[in-house]
Write a protein that holds these residues in place. Structure first.
Motif, PDB file in Angstrom:
ATOM      1  N   ASP A   1       0.830  -1.204   0.000  1.00 58.10           N
ATOM      2  CA  ASP A   1       0.000   0.000   0.000  1.00 58.10           C
ATOM      3  C   ASP A   1       0.869   1.261   0.000  1.00 58.10           C
ATOM      4  N   TYR A   2       1.925   1.270   0.844  1.00 57.31           N
ATOM      5  CA  TYR A   2       2.831   2.427   0.897  1.00 57.31           C
ATOM      6  C   TYR A   2       3.500   2.649  -0.454  1.00 57.31           C
ATOM      7  N   MET A   3       3.978   1.541  -1.062  1.00 61.28           N
ATOM      8  CA  MET A   3       4.677   1.682  -2.345  1.00 61.28           C
ATOM      9  C   MET A   3       3.742   2.151  -3.449  1.00 61.28           C
ATOM     10  N   ARG A   4       2.494   1.708  -3.383  1.00 62.02           N
ATOM     11  CA  ARG A   4       1.559   2.112  -4.441  1.00 62.02           C
ATOM     12  C   ARG A   4       1.153   3.568  -4.306  1.00 62.02           C
ATOM     13  N   GLN A   5       1.258   4.112  -3.088  1.00 64.92           N
ATOM     14  CA  GLN A   5       0.988   5.551  -2.936  1.00 64.92           C
ATOM     15  C   GLN A   5       2.051   6.358  -3.665  1.00 64.92           C
ATOM     16  N   ALA A   6       3.305   5.837  -3.706  1.00 65.45           N
ATOM     17  CA  ALA A   6       4.403   6.537  -4.389  1.00 65.45           C
ATOM     18  C   ALA A   6       4.394   6.236  -5.885  1.00 65.45           C
ATOM     19  N   ALA A   7       4.356   4.962  -6.254  1.00 64.43           N
ATOM     20  CA  ALA A   7       4.438   4.585  -7.667  1.00 64.43           C
ATOM     21  C   ALA A   7       3.652   3.300  -7.888  1.00 64.43           C
ATOM     22  N   ASP A   8       2.862   3.304  -8.956  1.00 64.41           N
ATOM     23  CA  ASP A   8       2.026   2.141  -9.278  1.00 64.41           C
ATOM     24  C   ASP A   8       2.601   1.470 -10.507  1.00 64.41           C
ATOM     25  N   ASN A   9       3.389   0.420 -10.305  1.00 64.14           N
ATOM     26  CA  ASN A   9       4.056  -0.219 -11.450  1.00 64.14           C
ATOM     27  C   ASN A   9       3.856  -1.729 -11.428  1.00 64.14           C
ATOM     28  N   LEU A  10       4.559  -2.405 -12.353  1.00 68.30           N
ATOM     29  CA  LEU A  10       4.395  -3.850 -12.483  1.00 68.30           C
ATOM     30  C   LEU A  10       4.756  -4.574 -11.187  1.00 68.30           C
ATOM     31  N   PHE A  11       5.787  -4.080 -10.492  1.00 71.11           N
ATOM     32  CA  PHE A  11       6.236  -4.734  -9.268  1.00 71.11           C
ATOM     33  C   PHE A  11       5.136  -4.707  -8.194  1.00 71.11           C
ATOM     34  N   THR A  12       4.575  -3.514  -7.947  1.00 66.32           N
ATOM     35  CA  THR A  12       3.550  -3.407  -6.902  1.00 66.32           C
ATOM     36  C   THR A  12       2.268  -4.122  -7.327  1.00 66.32           C
ATOM     37  N   ASP A  13       1.948  -4.065  -8.616  1.00 59.70           N
ATOM     38  CA  ASP A  13       0.746  -4.766  -9.088  1.00 59.70           C
ATOM     39  C   ASP A  13       0.884  -6.270  -8.895  1.00 59.70           C
ATOM     40  N   SER A  14       2.081  -6.804  -9.218  1.00 59.71           N
ATOM     41  CA  SER A  14       2.303  -8.244  -9.042  1.00 59.71           C
ATOM     42  C   SER A  14       2.225  -8.621  -7.569  1.00 59.71           C
ATOM     43  N   ALA A  15       2.807  -7.789  -6.701  1.00 56.28           N
ATOM     44  CA  ALA A  15       2.748  -8.060  -5.262  1.00 56.28           C
ATOM     45  C   ALA A  15       1.296  -8.073  -4.793  1.00 56.28           C
ATOM     46  N   ALA A  16       0.513  -7.078  -5.253  1.00 53.18           N
ATOM     47  CA  ALA A  16      -0.899  -7.010  -4.854  1.00 53.18           C
ATOM     48  C   ALA A  16      -1.654  -8.241  -5.348  1.00 53.18           C
ATOM     49  N   ALA A  17      -1.307  -8.699  -6.580  1.00 52.78           N
ATOM     50  CA  ALA A  17      -1.964  -9.889  -7.125  1.00 52.78           C
ATOM     51  C   ALA A  17      -1.631 -11.114  -6.276  1.00 52.78           C
ATOM     52  N   ALA A  18      -0.347 -11.267  -5.904  1.00 53.38           N
ATOM     53  CA  ALA A  18       0.065 -12.412  -5.088  1.00 53.38           C
ATOM     54  C   ALA A  18      -0.643 -12.385  -3.730  1.00 53.38           C
ATOM     55  N   ILE A  19      -0.767 -11.166  -3.156  1.00 53.25           N
ATOM     56  CA  ILE A  19      -1.425 -11.045  -1.847  1.00 53.25           C
ATOM     57  C   ILE A  19      -2.904 -11.427  -1.963  1.00 53.25           C
ATOM     58  N   SER A  20      -3.544 -10.982  -3.063  1.00 56.26           N
ATOM     59  CA  SER A  20      -4.953 -11.338  -3.268  1.00 56.26           C
ATOM     60  C   SER A  20      -5.120 -12.842  -3.389  1.00 56.26           C
ATOM     61  N   MET A  21      -4.192 -13.486  -4.133  1.00 55.32           N
ATOM     62  CA  MET A  21      -4.264 -14.941  -4.290  1.00 55.32           C
ATOM     63  C   MET A  21      -4.100 -15.624  -2.930  1.00 55.32           C
ATOM     64  N   ALA A  22      -3.168 -15.103  -2.094  1.00 57.08           N
ATOM     65  CA  ALA A  22      -2.979 -15.668  -0.755  1.00 57.08           C
ATOM     66  C   ALA A  22      -4.256 -15.504   0.067  1.00 57.08           C
ATOM     67  N   PHE A  23      -4.965 -14.360  -0.112  1.00 55.55           N
ATOM     68  CA  PHE A  23      -6.217 -14.150   0.611  1.00 55.55           C
ATOM     69  C   PHE A  23      -7.277 -15.163   0.165  1.00 55.55           C
ATOM     70  N   PHE A  24      -7.369 -15.387  -1.151  1.00 54.14           N
ATOM     71  CA  PHE A  24      -8.358 -16.366  -1.638  1.00 54.14           C
ATOM     72  C   PHE A  24      -8.016 -17.758  -1.118  1.00 54.14           C
ATOM     73  N   ALA A  25      -6.709 -18.079  -1.084  1.00 59.41           N
ATOM     74  CA  ALA A  25      -6.293 -19.383  -0.530  1.00 59.41           C
ATOM     75  C   ALA A  25      -6.700 -19.464   0.942  1.00 59.41           C
ATOM     76  N   PHE A  26      -6.554 -18.350   1.687  1.00 58.85           N
ATOM     77  CA  PHE A  26      -6.986 -18.325   3.090  1.00 58.85           C
ATOM     78  C   PHE A  26      -8.477 -18.601   3.212  1.00 58.85           C
ATOM     79  N   VAL A  27      -9.281 -17.939   2.359  1.00 55.79           N
ATOM     80  CA  VAL A  27     -10.736 -18.140   2.424  1.00 55.79           C
ATOM     81  C   VAL A  27     -11.073 -19.612   2.197  1.00 55.79           C
ATOM     82  N   ALA A  28     -10.428 -20.217   1.170  1.00 60.46           N
ATOM     83  CA  ALA A  28     -10.714 -21.623   0.857  1.00 60.46           C
ATOM     84  C   ALA A  28     -10.309 -22.531   2.011  1.00 60.46           C
ATOM     85  N   ILE A  29      -9.102 -22.314   2.568  1.00 56.20           N
ATOM     86  CA  ILE A  29      -8.630 -23.178   3.658  1.00 56.20           C
ATOM     87  C   ILE A  29      -9.448 -22.928   4.925  1.00 56.20           C
TER      88      ILE A  29
END
Lengths: 184, 184
Positions: free
Chosen positions: A139-167
């Motif tokens: 979140d802090y990094m995306r406030q400064a710059a929104d790029n492929l790195f932060t988008d990929s991190a956000a995507a991975a975090i979302s996937m981890a959240f969905f895995a949490f919901v399933a488990i």
């Protein structure tokens, strides 16, 4: 995919031996009832989402400071995704083996139910912890710059959240199974 | 404090009416068995630790950037500590009322067991999420400067973690109770 029952599933098999194997598996499947099917589905979803989380996070290297290895939170998230993926793989294989042969890899039913419940619980706690730790720095990094790195991190975090919901839902089913074991 | 049984507990009461009340409460206590006592203890611990977490975090204002309100992670941690404290208060009062009167505030035993289990689970997930979110920013700040603000934040996070452990164990006891309900 179709809801037309075991006949359609059996017809999907190749030869007669295949069809018999599939049919007997479908029979056991039906005997085990809705909770076992729901939990296998949830664990397959957890397997998929944790695999996506670890692949997206592990490939998130774009040189310089845009490398997940620079951030301990992302390392934590990757490590837990790997643990969750290994756990989901083992449990899906165990569920499929149980549905196929009718026998569990863990002999005692009660012990098996306790292992299911404890394992689902602990992995769910780890996953929510890992994604919660990785979310603020992204979140802090995306406030400064929104790029492929932060988008990929956000995507991975979302996937981890969905895995949490399933488990987490799988842990509820395991708790239900554990209470059914008390009836036996 | 002493382990000498109900006679000693009854003797600790003031008048005869008091002694009877205490004795009947101790009888019910014994009837409810070890799980109910263990869970009341765990919830009392969770109440204490979540109260400490919220007091330490809410009083962590030292002017300028050394104010918990500047950091969304700390606001999240405080908010969840308040939720956990309110939940633990309600559950401890309910447990004491149940042990005192023998009746539950939620009439159906099965529904009561489900509410216990779901509530403990959700609060445990929230607590581990809040403390995981607040930990990295504290770690970064402590690498730069180790002062009263970061120490207080670390203390509040530790208290939230202890509250999580207590509520997580309480969720296990609630799961056990839920499986015992299946026997009734």
């Amino acid at each position: 995919m179709s809801e037309s029952g075991p006949a359609a599933d059996g017809g999907a098999g190749g030869g007669p031996a295949d069809a018999g194997g599939v049919r007997s598996m479908v029979q056991r499947w039906k005997m085990d009832g809705a909770p076992a099917r729901a939990r296998l589905l949830l664990r397959a979803l957890a397997w998929l989402f944790s695999l996506l989380a670890l692949v997206v996070m592990a490939s998130n290297q774009h040189g310089g400071s845009q490398d997940f290895r620079e951030y301990p939170e992302y390392n934590y998230c990757l490590g837990i995704s790997i643990v969750a993926w290994l756990y989901a793989t083992a449990q899906v294989l165990r569920d499929v083996h149980r549905l196929g042969s009718g026998r569990d890899l863990i002999a005692a039913r009660k012990a098996s139910a306790v292992v299911d419940f404890a394992g689902d619980q602990v992995v769910a706690y780890f996953l929510i912890s890992a994604m919660s730790a990785a979310a603020p720095v992204t979140d802090y990094m995306r406030q400064a710059a929104d790029n492929l790195f932060t988008d990929s991190a956000a995507a991975a975090i979302s996937m981890a959240f969905f895995a949490f919901v399933a488990i987490g839902l799988s842990a509820l089913v395991s708790g239900y199974n554990l209470s059914m074991e008390a009836l036996v």
